[in-house]
Design a protein around this motif. Structure first.
Motif, PDB file in Angstrom:
ATOM      1  N   GLY B 537       1.123  -1.403   0.117  1.00 30.73           N
ATOM      2  CA  GLY B 537       0.056  -0.439  -0.428  1.00 30.73           C
ATOM      3  C   GLY B 537       0.690   1.221  -0.010  1.00 30.73           C
ATOM      4  N   LEU B 538       2.170   1.145  -0.575  1.00 34.14           N
ATOM      5  CA  LEU B 538       3.049   1.961  -0.358  1.00 34.14           C
ATOM      6  C   LEU B 538       3.762   2.358  -1.637  1.00 34.14           C
ATOM      7  CD1 LEU B 538       3.075   2.070   3.240  1.00 34.14           C
ATOM      8  CD2 LEU B 538       5.320   3.047   2.830  1.00 34.14           C
ATOM      9  N   ASN B 539       4.179   3.467  -1.728  1.00 33.38           N
ATOM     10  CA  ASN B 539       4.924   4.096  -3.310  1.00 33.38           C
ATOM     11  C   ASN B 539       6.510   2.294  -2.781  1.00 33.38           C
ATOM     12  OD1 ASN B 539       7.049   4.207  -5.017  1.00 33.38           O
ATOM     13  ND2 ASN B 539       6.517   6.316  -4.441  1.00 33.38           N
ATOM     14  N   PRO B 540       6.941   2.005  -4.109  1.00 33.65           N
ATOM     15  CA  PRO B 540       7.939   0.890  -3.361  1.00 33.65           C
ATOM     16  C   PRO B 540       9.376   1.590  -3.519  1.00 33.65           C
ATOM     17  CG  PRO B 540       7.130   0.040  -5.221  1.00 33.65           C
ATOM     18  CD  PRO B 540       6.108   1.265  -4.956  1.00 33.65           C
ATOM     19  N   LYS B 541       8.611   3.224  -3.536  1.00 31.29           N
ATOM     20  CA  LYS B 541      10.764   3.974  -2.820  1.00 31.29           C
ATOM     21  C   LYS B 541      11.043   3.747  -2.039  1.00 31.29           C
ATOM     22  CE  LYS B 541       9.245   8.176  -4.322  1.00 31.29           C
ATOM     23  NZ  LYS B 541       9.450   9.787  -5.158  1.00 31.29           N
ATOM     24  N   HIS B 542       9.339   3.938  -1.124  1.00 31.45           N
ATOM     25  CA  HIS B 542       9.135   4.163   0.913  1.00 31.45           C
ATOM     26  C   HIS B 542       9.115   2.814   1.375  1.00 31.45           C
ATOM     27  CE1 HIS B 542       9.480   8.526   1.343  1.00 31.45           C
ATOM     28  NE2 HIS B 542       8.177   8.335  -0.515  1.00 31.45           N
ATOM     29  N   VAL B 543       9.068   1.795   0.720  1.00 32.32           N
ATOM     30  CA  VAL B 543      10.149   0.897   1.411  1.00 32.32           C
ATOM     31  C   VAL B 543      11.514   0.120   0.980  1.00 32.32           C
ATOM     32  CG1 VAL B 543       9.291  -2.255   0.761  1.00 32.32           C
ATOM     33  CG2 VAL B 543       6.978  -0.097   0.384  1.00 32.32           C
ATOM     34  N   TRP B 544      12.092  -0.715   2.420  1.00 33.63           N
ATOM     35  CA  TRP B 544      13.309  -0.751   2.187  1.00 33.63           C
ATOM     36  C   TRP B 544      13.222  -2.063   2.994  1.00 33.63           C
ATOM     37  CZ3 TRP B 544      16.000   4.033   1.431  1.00 33.63           C
ATOM     38  CH2 TRP B 544      15.020   5.304   1.234  1.00 33.63           C
ATOM     39  N   ALA B 545      14.627  -3.004   2.023  1.00 33.75           N
ATOM     40  CA  ALA B 545      14.865  -4.046   3.113  1.00 33.75           C
ATOM     41  C   ALA B 545      16.498  -4.644   3.332  1.00 33.75           C
ATOM     42  CB  ALA B 545      14.529  -5.233   1.611  1.00 33.75           C
ATOM     43  N   MET B 546      16.706  -4.806   4.231  1.00 30.82           N
ATOM     44  CA  MET B 546      18.120  -5.241   3.968  1.00 30.82           C
ATOM     45  C   MET B 546      18.215  -6.962   3.979  1.00 30.82           C
ATOM     46  SD  MET B 546      19.490  -3.148   7.692  1.00 30.82           S
ATOM     47  CE  MET B 546      19.122  -1.540   7.306  1.00 30.82           C
ATOM     48  N   ALA B 547      19.647  -7.242   4.382  1.00 29.99           N
ATOM     49  CA  ALA B 547      19.694  -8.706   4.499  1.00 29.99           C
ATOM     50  C   ALA B 547      21.733  -8.702   5.513  1.00 29.99           C
ATOM     51  CB  ALA B 547      20.076  -9.711   3.084  1.00 29.99           C
ATOM     52  N   GLY B 548      21.276  -9.357   5.762  1.00 29.81           N
ATOM     53  CA  GLY B 548      22.591  -9.529   6.409  1.00 29.81           C
ATOM     54  C   GLY B 548      23.747 -11.304   6.403  1.00 29.81           C
ATOM     55  N   GLY B 549      24.602 -11.085   6.681  1.00 26.35           N
ATOM     56  CA  GLY B 549      25.335 -12.307   6.891  1.00 26.35           C
ATOM     57  C   GLY B 549      25.183 -13.892   7.974  1.00 26.35           C
TER      58      GLY B 549
END
Lengths: 162, 625
Positions: B537-549
């Motif tokens: 429901g958000l503009n994807p540029k306001h959705v953030w993801a991050m991964a770790g090792g």
């Protein structure tokens, strides 16, 4: 330095509920300036002592307000102060008598809290003035307070007039 | 009470006294804040050692005194205000009756009886004589039809009959005035007898140690006042039935300060839990709940420890009769489960208390306890904010993941603290509030074997779908409270760690009058129940993801396999379309690392989103859709 009266007037006016900020800055116990923390132990003890001094002033102000609120415009009616005997025997208001008893107990409690502030403040000041020989002596001074204010189960808790 | 007593009574004495207690409560509450935020915290930051610990212990006791005074004086304020309103009503009723009698040429005597003059048409050449009547208090005298089983109704009827037959027309009216006087006295007497014991219960403790028993007493006193104040409270508009946060906020704004005080002091648990109410109010209510819960749990634990049942029993071979082994008894297992629950609660309460005391150290702002119940859900509820979210420019709500329980909430609060410090550093002129939201049953196992589960709980969406409406409700409440306080909204970021991001994904499916957030960050996400960022429901540029090792990959891929994402897509996938942030986290739990106050890349990236510095966020891949 009528900061507490001012504070009180402001509180009553309902302007803001952030008493702490105003009171604190009024007393020079603000958080501005030396945000890097106090450098020496002495200063830290002294600053804590001054802070507890502020607390005591607040408690005193509360006591004044509590007392002032007890004086009805007509002044005390001595007859009304005579405690009512028995649950339904007397024609007078039991609540008037109860209210006054309760007031007396809170006045005493706040007086005690005020003394406790004094006792803590005194020790913090002395710690800041290197009055005590060493850390152990400072610890002992505070632990002594611990004993002074020990709980009294036989007259505390359930004894609160019940 | 009698007529003379009510006539002499000045109800304003109760009103004035209430004002005194209100002032005391406000002042002492301010003193408590100063102690917590400017004295104890700073002392902890500047001083170490046994001496400082002993001094802090005394300050902690003083803090308890202040809290005790604050809560009890709040109760006294409400009790005396309710008493005043009842006495004032009785007194006004009395005065009106006396006034009417006098205007009708009658005299009200010292005992409340009414004397009437001679009057009416001459009987046998003489004007009917005057006389004296004494009233009686009955039920409804408002002209209701005769009810043969209600004696007061019968009395009314007899009065009317007598009046109709009496030659002196003053007689009937005198009875009416006298009855009104008697009723006023009766009402005052009832209020007096109801309230006197309740007031006496609010006597201050006679020692300065605020013990568990004292808090248990406070809780009982609250129940007593609540019962007695029923008729007073009935006049106050109750909170909306269905608990819509926007309606809750409007309800609270519509109460007078006295009514707000009454609710706060008499219903701390429900006020503390009411989404949409100001953070200041919820915090005060929940701190009372915390103190009372701690007392109750501590007392129960003490009792429990004294009654440990026999731990094991020996099993015998039914054929040979020889012992074959030992098992824990059912009684002991139940006892031990309860003990674990209490230990979990105490540990959580200690953590919260410690966070309060940390205010002022490491620049941490005041903590607001927005939700607390040690036994809510399966493992407790804690919602705690750094800084006031109602007035903040930026608010971040952090949702923790698998294995979170009340007893280990310190890890999660610590993440929120770090997020606050780094955000605050990035935007020093703006105010930020970071909230740890733990109000759901988090799965207790992430991989087979955790907590003895063969089928790990985190494989299932059920925990998240159950949590979603609760989180949505909370978020709407935070927004409603912010609008109440500022007329505007805060820039809001939702951050989900691990399974917490699954909870957020489910939460976005709940429609509401408000948007769910401005930005969403999925950290080490095993899936958000959608396969496209835009589906949140958000503009994807306001959705953030991050991964770790390290193990982070395991968690994310495990989620993919379990189907926590939709169509096996997880937020770090290119197909998802979210911004993929740079991260230097070596593991699933290492996204909030600091070294000498310097943030890791992953921590700083989150902080940049929180304060809206989007252009500064370091990206591995930009959002696309």
């Amino acid at each position: 330095m009528t900061t507490f009266e001012q504070e009180w007037a402001r509180l009553k006016a309902g302007a803001s509920t952030d008493v702490s900020t105003r009171l604190a800055s009024a007393d020079g116990w603000g958080n501005g300036g030396d945000s890097g923390g106090l450098r020496s132990d002495k200063k830290a003890w002294t600053a804590a002592a001054s802070g507890v001094g502020t607390l005591k002033e607040i408690v005193k102000t509360a006591l004044t307000e509590l007392e002032r609120a007890q004086k009805s415009p007509g002044g005390f009616d001595p007859l009304a102060v005579i405690p009512v005997m028995g649950p339904t025997a007397a024609p007078g208001s039991q609540c008037i008598a109860a209210q006054r008893e309760v007031y007396t107990s809170w006045k005493r409690y706040l007086d005690d809290v005020s003394s406790r502030c004094d006792a803590i403040k005194g020790r913090l000041e002395k710690a800041g003035e290197d009055h005590y020989k060493n850390d152990k002596a400072v610890e002992g001074a505070f632990d002594e307070l611990e004993k002074r204010y020990k709980d009294t189960p036989q007259v505390g808790g359930q004894s609160r007039g019940r | 009470m009698d007529y003379a007593a009510l006539k002499a009574l000045q109800p304003s004495e109760f009103e004035d006294a209430a004002a005194g207690y209100r002032a005391t409560r406000d002042l002492v509450s301010g003193a408590k804040d100063i102690l917590e935020q400017r004295i104890a915290g700073r002392m902890q930051a500047d001083l170490e050692g046994e001496a400082a610990s002993a001094a802090l212990k005394q300050l902690r006791e003083l803090w308890q005194n202040f809290h005790y005074v604050q809560v009890e004086c709040g109760l006294l304020t409400t009790a005396l205000t309710a008493l005043f309103s009842e006495m004032e009503a009785a007194k006004k009723k009395l005065e009106a009756a006396v006034e009417d009698a006098r205007a009708d040429k009658m005299t009200v005597n010292a005992d409340g009886s009414v004397s009437y003059p001679a009057g009416g048409e001459k009987v046998d050449g003489k004007v009917p004589e005057g006389g004296k009547v004494t009233g009686s208090a009955g039920g409804d005298r408002g002209g209701s039809p005769l009810d043969p089983v209600d004696p007061s109704s019968l009395a009314d009827a007899l009065d009317r009959q007598a009046a109709a037959q009496h030659p002196n027309p003053y007689f009937g009216r005198a009875i009416e005035y006298a009855n009104r006087i008697a009723e006023a006295v009766k009402e005052a007497t009832e209020a007096d007898e109801l309230w006197a014991p309740k007031l006496r219960r609010l006597t201050a403790d006679d020692d300065l140690t605020v013990s568990a028993k004292d808090w248990i007493d406070v809780e009982k006193d609250t129940g007593g006042v609540r019962k007695a104040a029923k008729s007073y409270l009935d006049d106050i508009k109750p909170p909306p039935q269905h608990g819509d946060p926007i309606a809750n906020a409007a309800w609270w704004r519509g109460l007078s300060p006295e009514e707000q005080d009454a609710y706060l002091s008499l219903h701390p648990a429900s006020v503390g839990d009411l989404d949409g109410l100001p953070a200041e109010v919820r915090d005060e209510a929940n701190r009372t709940v915390l103190a009372e819960s701690r007392a109750r749990v501590t007392e129960e634990r003490t009792r429990l420890l004294a009654q440990e049942p026999t731990k094991t029993k020996v099993l015998y071979d039914p054929e040979t009769g020889s012992p074959v082994g030992k098992v824990d008894t059912v009684e002991w297992t139940q006892w031990n489960d309860r003990k674990k629950k209490l230990d979990n609660a105490i540990s959580g309460m200690d953590i919260i208390q410690r966070r309060f005391e940390q205010t002022g150290t490491g620049d941490l702002p005041k903590a607001y306890l927005l939700g607390f119940d040690p036994f809510a859900n399966k493992d407790g509820r804690v919602i705690i904010a750094n800084g006031n979210p109602d007035t903040a420019d930026h608010t971040a709500v952090f949702v923790p993941g698998t294995k979170t329980v009340l007893g280990n909430i310190d890890d999660e609060i610590d993440k929120s603290d770090r997020l606050w410090r780094q955000s605050n550093k990035l935007a020093p002129g703006e105010s930020t509030s970071t909230i740890t939201w733990f109000d759901y049953d988090a799965p207790l196992s992430a991989k087979p074997g955790d907590s003895g589960h063969i089928d790990p709980e985190a494989r299932h969406d059920s925990y998240a779908s159950k949590a979603a409406p609760t989180l949505r409700h909370f978020l709407d409440g935070a927004e409603a409270a912010h609008r109440s306080a500022t007329g505007d909204t805060a820039h809001t970021t939702l951050i989900g760690h691990s399974y917490g991001s699954t909870v957020i994904g489910d939460t976005t499916k709940y429609p509401s009058d408000y948007r769910v957030a401005d930005d969403i960050i999925a950290v080490g996400s095993p899936g958000m129940q959608v396969d496209r960022a835009a589906d949140l429901g958000l503009n994807p540029k306001h959705v953030w993801a991050m991964a770790g090792g390290g193990d982070d990959k395991w968690v994310r891929e495990g989620g993919r396999l379990a189907g926590l994402g939709d169509n096996r897509v997880i937020p770090t996938d290119p197909a998802f379309g979210a911004n993929l942030m740079e991260s230097d986290s070596p593991s699933h739990g290492g996204f909030w690392a600091e070294e000498n106050d310097r943030p890791s890349v992953s921590l700083e990236n989150q902080a940049k989103v929180i304060v809206g510095r989007y252009d500064d966020v370091k990206l591995d891949r930009e959002a696309h859709w």
